[in-house]
Write an enzyme that holds these catalytic residues in place. Sequence first.
Site, short mmCIF file in Angstrom:
data_model
loop_
_atom_site.label_atom_id
_atom_site.label_comp_id
_atom_site.label_asym_id
_atom_site.label_seq_id
_atom_site.Cartn_x
_atom_site.Cartn_y
_atom_site.Cartn_z
N ASP A 1 5.19 -4.13 -5.25
CA ASP A 1 5.21 -5.10 -4.17
C ASP A 1 4.68 -6.44 -4.66
OD1 ASP A 1 6.32 -3.94 -1.92
OD2 ASP A 1 4.42 -3.11 -1.21
N LYS B 1 9.36 -5.84 -5.23
CA LYS B 1 9.82 -5.73 -3.84
C LYS B 1 9.25 -6.89 -3.03
CE LYS B 1 8.28 -2.55 -0.84
NZ LYS B 1 7.79 -3.38 0.29
N GLU C 1 12.03 -0.25 7.45
CA GLU C 1 10.82 0.36 8.01
C GLU C 1 10.78 0.21 9.52
OE1 GLU C 1 5.93 0.33 7.52
OE2 GLU C 1 7.19 -0.83 6.14
#
Length: 283
Positions: free
Chosen positions: A85, A115, A184
């Site tokens: 991330d 990400k 998500e």
Amino acid sequence: MQRKRLTAPDITASKGNRRLVVITAYDAGQAGLAEAAGADILLVGDSLGMVVLGQEDTVSVTMEQMLHHAAAVTRGSGKALVVADMPFLSYQASVEEAVRNAGQLMKQARVQAVKVEGGGEICPQVRAMVSAGIPVMGHLGLTPQHVAALGGFKVQARTAIAAKRLLRDAMALAEAGCFALVLECLPAQVAQLVTRELPIPTIGIGAGASCDGQVLVFHDLLGLYEGFQPRFVKRYAELGRLAREALTEFAQEVRSGNFPGPEHSFDMAPEELVLLLSSLEES
């Protein structure tokens, strides 16, 4: 013979052929366990702020912390694709800063991809990173770095208007060069639609069963995190409870004198002990 490490193109090519297993990891030991279990992707999530560092959310995680943990995960793995991330404000401010920070993660932590959270507004950054040779995974829906703007950890894209906007963002990220996309906290029907329309794999977390893969946080699925448990988490073990029991037994045995026992101790050779004692008596 050890197979080669998976690459971003391998992940993209998996769409329609096999379901992807994604597990977060934050150190070498966790990486080894997750990889041995068959994980295709190890995600060094900024969730480490909550499950490892004790922070309230992911916003406080720094580049230094991500570099430290991502490097450990890379060292502890050899087959899975390692994705890190990019922490809050490491890529949003400018294209140049996004490429510089992503490059740090690739060069110093040796991850194979990064990400980022966001839609069309970050496509210039995504294009620049991809042009620089950095594979990028996208993330839409509930984006934890935007939790303040979203008003909390809530299911996203519940309305038709919001769902169409999310689909547009997903298509834009794919066109910008993302090799995969995390979805998500979305209604299952919305995730199914996005998965059907996108040419790249979707990885769900709280987004139903139609995604091309699924991800869970290491500590959540093993029962190691005692904080908030979202509805989408399935705890496959209760290692936190087992750990507490083992640690309590250790503390009790230390206080009672039952540990260490003879089997946990080392002895000096008898003749050396005699020499030692005699030398002490003489002195």
